[in-house]
Design a protein around this motif. Structure first.
Motif, mmCIF file in Angstrom:
data_model
loop_
_atom_site.group_PDB
_atom_site.id
_atom_site.type_symbol
_atom_site.label_atom_id
_atom_site.label_comp_id
_atom_site.label_asym_id
_atom_site.label_seq_id
_atom_site.Cartn_x
_atom_site.Cartn_y
_atom_site.Cartn_z
ATOM 1 N N LEU A 9 0.859 -1.180 0.000
ATOM 2 C CA LEU A 9 0.000 0.000 0.000
ATOM 3 C C LEU A 9 0.894 1.229 0.000
ATOM 4 C CD1 LEU A 9 -2.514 -1.098 2.779
ATOM 5 C CD2 LEU A 9 -2.829 -1.269 0.313
ATOM 6 N N GLU A 10 0.536 2.242 -0.754
ATOM 7 C CA GLU A 10 1.323 3.467 -0.820
ATOM 8 C C GLU A 10 0.429 4.674 -0.602
ATOM 9 O OE1 GLU A 10 3.287 3.205 -4.628
ATOM 10 O OE2 GLU A 10 4.865 1.926 -3.803
ATOM 11 N N GLY A 11 0.998 5.718 0.017
ATOM 12 C CA GLY A 11 0.271 6.972 0.188
ATOM 13 C C GLY A 11 -0.852 6.922 1.193
ATOM 14 N N ILE A 12 -0.643 6.277 2.327
ATOM 15 C CA ILE A 12 -1.668 6.163 3.369
ATOM 16 C C ILE A 12 -1.671 7.438 4.226
ATOM 17 C CG2 ILE A 12 -2.395 4.863 5.418
ATOM 18 C CD1 ILE A 12 -0.826 2.470 4.174
ATOM 19 N N LEU A 19 -10.923 16.917 13.839
ATOM 20 C CA LEU A 19 -10.013 18.055 13.710
ATOM 21 C C LEU A 19 -9.927 18.422 12.230
ATOM 22 C CD1 LEU A 19 -7.083 17.021 16.087
ATOM 23 C CD2 LEU A 19 -8.852 18.730 16.514
ATOM 24 N N THR A 20 -10.010 19.700 11.930
ATOM 25 C CA THR A 20 -10.002 20.132 10.537
ATOM 26 C C THR A 20 -8.609 20.588 10.105
ATOM 27 O OG1 THR A 20 -10.626 22.383 11.151
ATOM 28 C CG2 THR A 20 -12.422 20.851 10.630
ATOM 29 N N GLY A 21 -8.416 20.653 8.801
ATOM 30 C CA GLY A 21 -7.171 21.174 8.230
ATOM 31 C C GLY A 21 -5.949 20.400 8.662
ATOM 32 N N PRO A 22 -4.797 21.058 8.655
ATOM 33 C CA PRO A 22 -3.548 20.380 9.029
ATOM 34 C C PRO A 22 -3.566 19.793 10.443
ATOM 35 C CG PRO A 22 -3.075 22.456 7.931
ATOM 36 C CD PRO A 22 -4.560 22.418 8.168
ATOM 37 N N ALA A 23 -4.365 20.384 11.347
ATOM 38 C CA ALA A 23 -4.436 19.862 12.719
ATOM 39 C C ALA A 23 -4.946 18.433 12.753
ATOM 40 C CB ALA A 23 -5.326 20.751 13.586
ATOM 41 N N GLY A 24 -5.760 18.043 11.783
ATOM 42 C CA GLY A 24 -6.317 16.696 11.748
ATOM 43 C C GLY A 24 -5.361 15.646 11.223
ATOM 44 N N GLY A 25 -4.244 16.067 10.628
ATOM 45 C CA GLY A 25 -3.276 15.110 10.090
ATOM 46 C C GLY A 25 -2.470 14.464 11.200
ATOM 47 N N ILE A 26 -2.644 13.169 11.393
ATOM 48 C CA ILE A 26 -1.963 12.437 12.466
ATOM 49 C C ILE A 26 -0.753 11.682 11.929
ATOM 50 C CG2 ILE A 26 -2.202 10.656 14.244
ATOM 51 C CD1 ILE A 26 -4.009 12.997 14.846
ATOM 52 N N ALA A 27 -0.912 11.006 10.805
ATOM 53 C CA ALA A 27 0.183 10.182 10.298
ATOM 54 C C ALA A 27 0.068 10.003 8.790
ATOM 55 C CB ALA A 27 0.170 8.807 10.976
ATOM 56 N N THR A 28 1.212 9.747 8.185
ATOM 57 C CA THR A 28 1.265 9.358 6.779
ATOM 58 C C THR A 28 2.236 8.194 6.651
ATOM 59 O OG1 THR A 28 3.054 10.895 6.258
ATOM 60 C CG2 THR A 28 0.802 11.686 5.893
ATOM 61 N N VAL A 29 1.979 7.350 5.674
ATOM 62 C CA VAL A 29 2.867 6.227 5.383
ATOM 63 C C VAL A 29 3.137 6.253 3.884
ATOM 64 C CG1 VAL A 29 3.141 3.711 5.386
ATOM 65 C CG2 VAL A 29 1.941 4.840 7.276
ATOM 66 N N ASP A 30 4.413 6.380 3.524
ATOM 67 C CA ASP A 30 4.768 6.372 2.105
ATOM 68 C C ASP A 30 4.526 4.998 1.498
ATOM 69 O OD1 ASP A 30 5.566 9.004 2.413
ATOM 70 O OD2 ASP A 30 7.697 8.507 2.581
ATOM 71 N N ARG A 31 4.991 3.961 2.214
ATOM 72 C CA ARG A 31 4.883 2.601 1.678
ATOM 73 C C ARG A 31 4.738 1.606 2.830
ATOM 74 N NH1 ARG A 31 6.468 0.145 -3.207
ATOM 75 N NH2 ARG A 31 7.071 -2.022 -2.991
ATOM 76 N N LEU A 32 3.763 0.713 2.715
ATOM 77 C CA LEU A 32 3.544 -0.349 3.685
ATOM 78 C C LEU A 32 3.522 -1.670 2.923
ATOM 79 C CD1 LEU A 32 1.207 -0.454 6.663
ATOM 80 C CD2 LEU A 32 1.056 -2.289 5.010
ATOM 81 N N GLU A 33 4.392 -2.588 3.316
ATOM 82 C CA GLU A 33 4.430 -3.920 2.711
ATOM 83 C C GLU A 33 4.011 -4.925 3.773
ATOM 84 O OE1 GLU A 33 8.380 -4.552 1.218
ATOM 85 O OE2 GLU A 33 8.334 -2.709 0.023
ATOM 86 N N LEU A 53 6.212 -4.148 6.953
ATOM 87 C CA LEU A 53 7.298 -3.191 6.823
ATOM 88 C C LEU A 53 6.680 -1.843 6.509
ATOM 89 C CD1 LEU A 53 10.236 -2.181 6.451
ATOM 90 C CD2 LEU A 53 10.046 -2.933 4.062
ATOM 91 N N VAL A 54 6.968 -0.861 7.345
ATOM 92 C CA VAL A 54 6.508 0.508 7.130
ATOM 93 C C VAL A 54 7.740 1.311 6.741
ATOM 94 C CG1 VAL A 54 5.438 2.528 8.181
ATOM 95 C CG2 VAL A 54 4.670 0.234 8.830
ATOM 96 N N ASP A 55 7.728 1.846 5.526
ATOM 97 C CA ASP A 55 8.888 2.566 4.990
ATOM 98 C C ASP A 55 8.485 3.995 4.668
ATOM 99 O OD1 ASP A 55 11.304 3.264 3.928
ATOM 100 O OD2 ASP A 55 11.195 1.916 2.202
ATOM 101 N N GLY A 56 9.119 4.950 5.355
ATOM 102 C CA GLY A 56 8.812 6.351 5.112
ATOM 103 C C GLY A 56 7.508 6.773 5.733
ATOM 104 N N ALA A 57 7.451 6.792 7.060
ATOM 105 C CA ALA A 57 6.224 7.178 7.766
ATOM 106 C C ALA A 57 6.474 8.418 8.616
ATOM 107 C CB ALA A 57 5.741 6.039 8.649
ATOM 108 N N MET A 58 5.382 9.132 8.910
ATOM 109 C CA MET A 58 5.445 10.301 9.781
ATOM 110 C C MET A 58 4.297 10.215 10.771
ATOM 111 S SD MET A 58 3.830 13.424 10.530
ATOM 112 C CE MET A 58 2.772 13.655 9.122
ATOM 113 N N LEU A 59 4.613 10.398 12.052
ATOM 114 C CA LEU A 59 3.610 10.490 13.109
ATOM 115 C C LEU A 59 3.729 11.886 13.711
ATOM 116 C CD1 LEU A 59 1.486 9.298 15.064
ATOM 117 C CD2 LEU A 59 3.416 8.535 16.481
#
Length: 183
Positions: A9-12, A19-33, A53-59
């Motif tokens: 999966l890519e772009g999660i 929460l609206t706007g940028p405040a609602g953004g909790i995490a992103t995952v570039d690639r999950l295998e 495998l989570v590759d390139g994630a942000m919390l």
């Protein structure tokens, strides 16, 4: 699908519904295998995933500038549009874990932890650190042993290390963090 049992999966994106706007953004995952155990999926019993495998994630962990006890991640467990008390979903007071069993292994590569504060829909990031790590089920069911090591720091600086346990039933995390310089 990558063959019979591999899923990529890519772009999660994970957002807090209330929460609206940028405040609602909790995490992103570039690639999950993930490696899927088809027998568990079709016949039941055991974890449907053997490894992740989570590759390139942000919390992103942020607190409300008006209420420091209001942490964005807590909004994931509230009903969309709910008030400040919200209602938790998932394990409940009984501590019984619902959902699927834990995979045999989770690896994190190039994981970024951002910290900051939010006000309304806006976010101000005050710091970030990058880590590699893993989570493995312990002998005690429903508990993961977690280890994260900071990457991208000078060799003589050492970096931050986090070692601990995540108890899925209690939704609790107990860890020791070393290598923090408050100077």
């Amino acid at each position: 699908w990558g063959g019979w049992s591999d899923v990529t999966l890519e772009g999660i994106t994970i957002r807090a519904g209330d929460l609206t706007g940028p405040a609602g953004g909790i995490a992103t995952v570039d690639r999950l295998e993930a490696s899927v155990q088809l027998g568990s999926v079709l016949l039941g019993g055991g974890s449907p995933l053997s490894s992740v495998l989570v590759d390139g994630a942000m919390l992103r962990v942020t607190t409300n500038v008006d209420d420091p006890a209001d942490v964005n991640i807590g909004h994931l467990f509230r009903e969309a549009g709910g008030g400040s008390s919200g209602s938790a979903r998932g394990s409940g007071a009984s501590g019984k874990a619902g959902g699927v069993e834990l995979p045999d292994r989770i690896d994190l590569r190039n994981f970024t932890l951002e910290v900051g504060e939010f006000e309304g829909a806006g976010v101000r990031i005050t710091g970030e650190r990058r880590f590699d790590g893993r989570a493995l089920p312990s002998a005690s069911g429903g508990i993961y042993e977690v280890a994260l090591e900071e990457i991208g720091v000078a060799p003589d600086a050492g970096g931050i290390e986090l070692v601990g346990e995540f108890n899925r039933r209690a939704m609790a995390f107990d860890a020791t963090v070393t290598g923090i310089d408050l100077a």
